[in-house]
Design an enzyme around this catalytic site. Sequence first.
Site, PDB file in Angstrom:
ATOM      1  N   ASN A 165     -26.980  24.499  17.977  1.00 59.19           N
ATOM      2  CA  ASN A 165     -27.950  23.492  17.536  1.00 59.19           C
ATOM      3  C   ASN A 165     -27.678  22.109  18.118  1.00 59.19           C
ATOM      4  O   ASN A 165     -28.614  21.345  18.368  1.00 59.19           O
ATOM      5  CB  ASN A 165     -27.938  23.404  16.011  1.00 59.19           C
ATOM      6  CG  ASN A 165     -28.816  22.297  15.476  1.00 59.19           C
ATOM      7  OD1 ASN A 165     -30.033  22.372  15.568  1.00 59.19           O
ATOM      8  ND2 ASN A 165     -28.203  21.264  14.918  1.00 59.19           N
ATOM      9  N   ASP A 274     -29.087  16.711  19.459  1.00 59.22           N
ATOM     10  CA  ASP A 274     -29.820  17.912  19.051  1.00 59.22           C
ATOM     11  C   ASP A 274     -30.397  18.636  20.263  1.00 59.22           C
ATOM     12  O   ASP A 274     -31.274  18.117  20.957  1.00 59.22           O
ATOM     13  CB  ASP A 274     -30.934  17.539  18.078  1.00 59.22           C
ATOM     14  CG  ASP A 274     -31.464  18.746  17.329  1.00 59.22           C
ATOM     15  OD1 ASP A 274     -30.696  19.333  16.547  1.00 59.22           O
ATOM     16  OD2 ASP A 274     -32.641  19.101  17.526  1.00 59.22           O
ATOM     17  N   ASP A 305     -23.332  28.382  13.213  1.00 62.30           N
ATOM     18  CA  ASP A 305     -23.492  27.154  12.448  1.00 62.30           C
ATOM     19  C   ASP A 305     -24.933  26.653  12.508  1.00 62.30           C
ATOM     20  O   ASP A 305     -25.643  26.874  13.497  1.00 62.30           O
ATOM     21  CB  ASP A 305     -22.536  26.097  13.025  1.00 62.30           C
ATOM     22  CG  ASP A 305     -22.587  24.785  12.289  1.00 62.30           C
ATOM     23  OD1 ASP A 305     -22.206  24.777  11.100  1.00 62.30           O
ATOM     24  OD2 ASP A 305     -23.009  23.781  12.885  1.00 62.30           O
ATOM     25  N   HIS A 309     -31.648  25.132  11.638  1.00 65.09           N
ATOM     26  CA  HIS A 309     -32.155  23.968  12.343  1.00 65.09           C
ATOM     27  C   HIS A 309     -32.575  24.286  13.777  1.00 65.09           C
ATOM     28  O   HIS A 309     -32.862  23.382  14.563  1.00 65.09           O
ATOM     29  CB  HIS A 309     -31.096  22.864  12.342  1.00 65.09           C
ATOM     30  CG  HIS A 309     -30.668  22.465  10.964  1.00 65.09           C
ATOM     31  ND1 HIS A 309     -31.494  21.822  10.085  1.00 65.09           N
ATOM     32  CD2 HIS A 309     -29.493  22.658  10.301  1.00 65.09           C
ATOM     33  CE1 HIS A 309     -30.856  21.617   8.939  1.00 65.09           C
ATOM     34  NE2 HIS A 309     -29.643  22.119   9.048  1.00 65.09           N
ATOM     35  N   GLU A 339     -25.645  30.529   9.308  1.00 63.41           N
ATOM     36  CA  GLU A 339     -25.564  29.613   8.173  1.00 63.41           C
ATOM     37  C   GLU A 339     -26.942  29.015   7.926  1.00 63.41           C
ATOM     38  O   GLU A 339     -27.499  28.345   8.800  1.00 63.41           O
ATOM     39  CB  GLU A 339     -24.563  28.494   8.458  1.00 63.41           C
ATOM     40  CG  GLU A 339     -24.456  27.490   7.321  1.00 63.41           C
ATOM     41  CD  GLU A 339     -23.987  26.118   7.778  1.00 63.41           C
ATOM     42  OE1 GLU A 339     -23.398  25.406   6.956  1.00 63.41           O
ATOM     43  OE2 GLU A 339     -24.237  25.761   8.948  1.00 63.41           O
TER      44      GLU A 339
END
Length: 616
Positions: A165, A274, A305, A309, A339
């Site tokens: 991410n 990002d 992780d 997102h 996650e």
Amino acid sequence: MILRRRAAALAAALAASALAPAHAAPAPSAVAARPAAGESIYFVLPDRFANGDNANDTGGLKGGRLQTGFDPADKGFYHGGDIKGLIARLDYIKGMGFTAVWVGPVFKNKAVQGAPGQESAGYHGYWITDFTQVDPHFGTNAEFAALVTAAHARGLKVYMDIVVNHTADVIQYREAPAGTAAPYRDKASYPYSRKGGLSGPAINQGFAGDEDSSEANFARLTDPGYAYTPFIPKGEEHAKVPDWLNDVRYYHNRGDSTFSGENSRFGDFVGLDDVFTEHPRVRAGMIAIYADWIRKFHVDGFRIDTARHVDPGFWQAFIPAMQQVAKAQGIPHFAIFGEVARENPDNGYIARFTRRDGYPNVLDFAFHAAVRAVLAQGKGTDVLADLFDGDVLYQGGDAAALAQPTFIDNHDVGRFAWLVEHDMPGIGQDELLARTALAHTMLLTLRGSPVVYYGDEQGMIGHGNDQAARQDMFASKVPSYNDQPLLGTTRTTTQDNFSPDHPLYQLIARLNGLRAAHPALARGRQVTRSYGEKPGLFSVSRFDPVTGGEYLIAFNTSGQPIKVASTIGTSAKDLQSLLGQCPAHVAAPGSVVLDLPAYGSAVCRVLPTSSPKQGQ
């Protein structure tokens, strides 16, 4: 459907070229041949576990703590734990009966980042600059390879914690000087087609938006200045490895996320850069990075992780590619779990990532919330019944849930004992230990692949979440870690804490021993039996995956002893106590009367006097 077809096509193309095996896959080892369902996982942050080599404490960097990141007295900096230390303690982990080790990210991080006066270090591993190298604070690539070899020799799988991410915070915005906030700029007000907002000049002509991840479409996205003007500070132009990660076009560049709505996917995670995961170059690059780790190190799985997102199309390409590479390396059951954290999680929310994004499994935040509700918040045991009733929502249903990594606490939410203290101010230490022990018993006997957070077995509590829950297993120098007693022992955090005599270590070892001896407790189908609207009895049956033999597992979530009837399979007659005290016989066909102490539990094996029928 269009996204899925494009993702599948990309994955197939990549697999047919760089990712394709040059020869037939080798036969899987005994470790690799085990399915993901039923593994018992120990989660460790290398920096806080064991220091096997003081020479790498500063990561080879010169200067003070703001240059090296090393300050063992500050909970936000490196403390010295490393891969050599983890290797030296594998027998400690194996001694508890675990079958897999989830290792926090080991990639090279930006040592220190943050505004002046707010600096902290990348000891946790989530601020990656070099995706191809082990962080020198932890050791070397060769030492990580040695860890995998040593773990496999002990029958332990190794799961890597990975990130796609974001990267470390390197990119800056002209409109937001370093150290200042960069509020999120949304796609409606700052479209890809205008520079710096709706009134700006036209740019990126013909770009059809980020929903079209084709190379032809993204070839038209040439100017990244639609929201902010991103740039890389002087001296950091090649800070990231591989080098393609230094191109600002491969980042969203829209400012800081508030973790809701559109910005949850397109915003910078606490200022971290990002990654533009919709971009085909990014997808191909990330696939190549992590395929290489599988090929070179033969790890057994990835914990991913910040999975929620990232756009679904990325996962639809990435996950099949990783599975194919793993199979080519003789790892047929490569574990992948994401996650997907959020406030008030439920399995309906979690399940969407298995159905839409293609995740085989996700971390079971709903399990965590349910156990907390019944053991710390006074909720009835019907909360657990509702949780397991929702297993049908996952792709693959109840069977898929058997491999779902369950947990009661971790490095982000805080330790379970602290959560109980938070929810029940003034609770005594004996009751806190009893509730914490029952939570671990639930974790290790109910459906799923349980994850135990390092240090729980030594009675660590903490003062909160995040940094406040990341204590040292070796002798700590952090004042806020050392001002609190440990549960169940007279030892302190100023000493190392690897005692196999700790009551929680002993409990976990016993429970993992039962899982190994009785496959029903590790991989068996689960049927909810009895529950109520208040604290008290919760019971389930689990069935041996080969013989169909039944096991009854019961818990008392209340602070008072109970004598209560539970349903059981109608063929059950005689019972054997494996944990706690079980009655020798059923009270009537389909019913058994249980005596359970406060916060007590029992694991009862139905003796095979007749052939038990699954599903009764």
